[in-house]
Design an enzyme around this catalytic site. Structure first.
Site, PDB file in Angstrom:
ATOM      1  CG  HIS A 148     -15.972  37.166  22.487  1.00 26.63           C
ATOM      2  ND1 HIS A 148     -14.636  36.878  22.589  1.00 26.63           N
ATOM      3  CD2 HIS A 148     -16.594  35.976  22.310  1.00 26.63           C
ATOM      4  CE1 HIS A 148     -14.450  35.588  22.487  1.00 26.63           C
ATOM      5  NE2 HIS A 148     -15.612  35.001  22.305  1.00 26.63           N
ATOM      6  N   GLY A 159     -22.719  34.298  17.507  1.00 24.57           N
ATOM      7  CA  GLY A 159     -22.084  34.756  16.277  1.00 24.57           C
ATOM      8  C   GLY A 159     -22.298  33.789  15.115  1.00 24.57           C
ATOM      9  CG  ASP A 191     -18.425  29.762  16.066  1.00 29.27           C
ATOM     10  OD1 ASP A 191     -17.475  29.049  15.763  1.00 29.27           O
ATOM     11  OD2 ASP A 191     -18.275  30.871  16.641  1.00 29.27           O
TER      12      ASP A 191
HETATM   13  P1  AMP Z   1     -16.486  31.479  21.895  1.00 29.66           P
HETATM   14  O1  AMP Z   1     -15.913  32.266  23.022  1.00 29.66           O
HETATM   15  O2  AMP Z   1     -15.509  31.164  20.813  1.00 29.66           O
HETATM   16  O3  AMP Z   1     -17.255  30.262  22.375  1.00 29.66           O
HETATM   17  O4  AMP Z   1     -17.552  32.419  21.210  1.00 29.66           O
HETATM   18  C1  AMP Z   1     -18.602  33.015  21.927  1.00 29.66           C
HETATM   19  C2  AMP Z   1     -19.559  33.638  20.947  1.00 29.66           C
HETATM   20  O5  AMP Z   1     -18.881  34.614  20.167  1.00 29.66           O
HETATM   21  C3  AMP Z   1     -20.158  32.618  19.970  1.00 29.66           C
HETATM   22  O6  AMP Z   1     -21.533  32.885  19.796  1.00 29.66           O
HETATM   23  C4  AMP Z   1     -19.371  32.868  18.711  1.00 29.66           C
HETATM   24  O7  AMP Z   1     -20.064  32.532  17.540  1.00 29.66           O
HETATM   25  C5  AMP Z   1     -19.150  34.371  18.797  1.00 29.66           C
HETATM   26  N1  AMP Z   1     -18.010  34.768  17.954  1.00 29.66           N
HETATM   27  C6  AMP Z   1     -16.782  34.186  17.918  1.00 29.66           C
HETATM   28  N2  AMP Z   1     -16.001  34.789  16.989  1.00 29.66           N
HETATM   29  C7  AMP Z   1     -16.752  35.772  16.438  1.00 29.66           C
HETATM   30  C8  AMP Z   1     -16.511  36.752  15.420  1.00 29.66           C
HETATM   31  N3  AMP Z   1     -15.348  36.836  14.791  1.00 29.66           N
HETATM   32  N4  AMP Z   1     -17.518  37.603  15.109  1.00 29.66           N
HETATM   33  C9  AMP Z   1     -18.708  37.531  15.752  1.00 29.66           C
HETATM   34  N5  AMP Z   1     -18.995  36.637  16.717  1.00 29.66           N
HETATM   35  C10 AMP Z   1     -18.040  35.761  17.055  1.00 29.66           C
END
Ligand code: AMP
Length: 270
Positions: free
Chosen positions: A33, A143, A146
């Site tokens: 994030h 990211g 996903d």
């Molecule tokens: P989430 O909180 O899991 O819904 O993720 C929010 C955003 O962070 C999404 O666009 C994810 O793809 C991105 N994200 C999650 N993990 C990672 C990571 N390890 N590296 C880069 N972006 C990430």
């Protein structure tokens, strides 16, 4: 940093904002994030981060129930960046109207997570549509961990809004595990396994170079990994990055995989 707790506060704060970068998250802020936030700060005049655990994208009640929540800690982390706004809406702020037409995923896109998590991406597209409508950002940062989510959201939103969905690299820890909020639910043994699984899949990827039938090779490898790590693999497939179709060609493609480790579902692509 202004904390916006509902749509009225948000509308007032964001009036006439241009060059607004948007980083949607479900909280438990980690290095992945943080990378999205830094990139948006570099590219946009102002940045808004949202923290909203979207119930409609969970196809499993238990998964939603145990999803990690750390709002206080998250705010302390985000404060260290020059983020302008953090949006922490309630469910009723986002789901304040019923949509006329149901969102559905095209048949050809019912692959990978869309195949295995029924209703998941319908929920993701619904919430991203609602959030984009409210926030009105010029760029949205997502990211590629996903990747399928990025792919479907980009296709859906860029048709409907004057916004660009920007793909950001996957950030990994020192053991090569992709940061994920769900990693907080894993013990040390499981994290070691997750790290070894990434290493094994990297080796498998190298071996693809001299394989004529990649699909059947990956099927066998999936069975071997299942036995070796006592995991349940949902998919281990080589797909191209243009339209996510299955491929035998290593150029512009990645191995996409999803598996359950001690009851926790992890996804990644290499
Ligand atoms: P989430 O909180 O899991 O819904 O993720 C929010 C955003 O962070 C999404 O666009 C994810 O793809 C991105 N994200 C999650 N993990 C990672 C990571 N390890 N590296 C880069 N972006 C990430």
């Amino acid at each position: 940093m202004k904390i916006l707790k509902n749509v009225t506060e948000l509308k007032k704060a964001l009036e006439k904002k241009r060059s607004l970068g948007f980083v949607p998250t479900m909280g438990s802020i980690h290095e992945g994030h943080k990378y999205l936030i830094s990139k948006s700060l570099k590219e946009c005049r102002e940045v808004i981060v949202s923290i909203f655990i979207n119930p409609t994208q969970f196809n499993n009640r238990n998964d939603l129930k145990r999803y990690p929540k750390n709002i206080k800690k998250d705010l302390n982390v985000i404060k260290k960046f020059k983020v302008n706004f953090v949006f922490i809406p309630k469910i009723r702020d986002i789901y304040n109207f019923k949509r006329k037409e149901k969102i559905s995923i095209n048949k050809k896109d019912l692959i990978l997570c869309a195949k295995h998590r029924k209703g998941h991406f319908e929920g993701v597209l619904d919430v991203m549509d609602r959030l984009t409508n409210i926030v009105n950002p010029s760029k949205i940062y997502m990211g590629e961990k996903d990747f399928q989510q990025y792919f479907l959201v980009k296709k859906f939103l860029e048709k409907r809004y004057p916004t660009k969905v920007i793909k950001c690299k996957t950030v990994r820890d020192q053991n090569n595990i992709a940061f994920s909020s769900r990693n907080l639910l894993l013990g040390e043994d499981s994290l070691n396994k997750a790290s070894n699984i990434v290493s094994d899949i990297k080796i498998i990827k190298k071996k693809l170079l001299n394989k004529s039938n990649i699909n059947s090779f990956l099927k066998t490898q999936s069975q071997k990994l299942t036995k070796k790590y006592k995991i349940k693999i949902e998919y281990l497939e080589l797909r191209n990055l243009i339209n996510l179709s299955k491929t035998n060609n290593l150029k512009n493609s990645r191995i996409f995989f999803a598996y359950y480790l001690d009851g926790i579902r992890l996804i990644d692509n290499l």
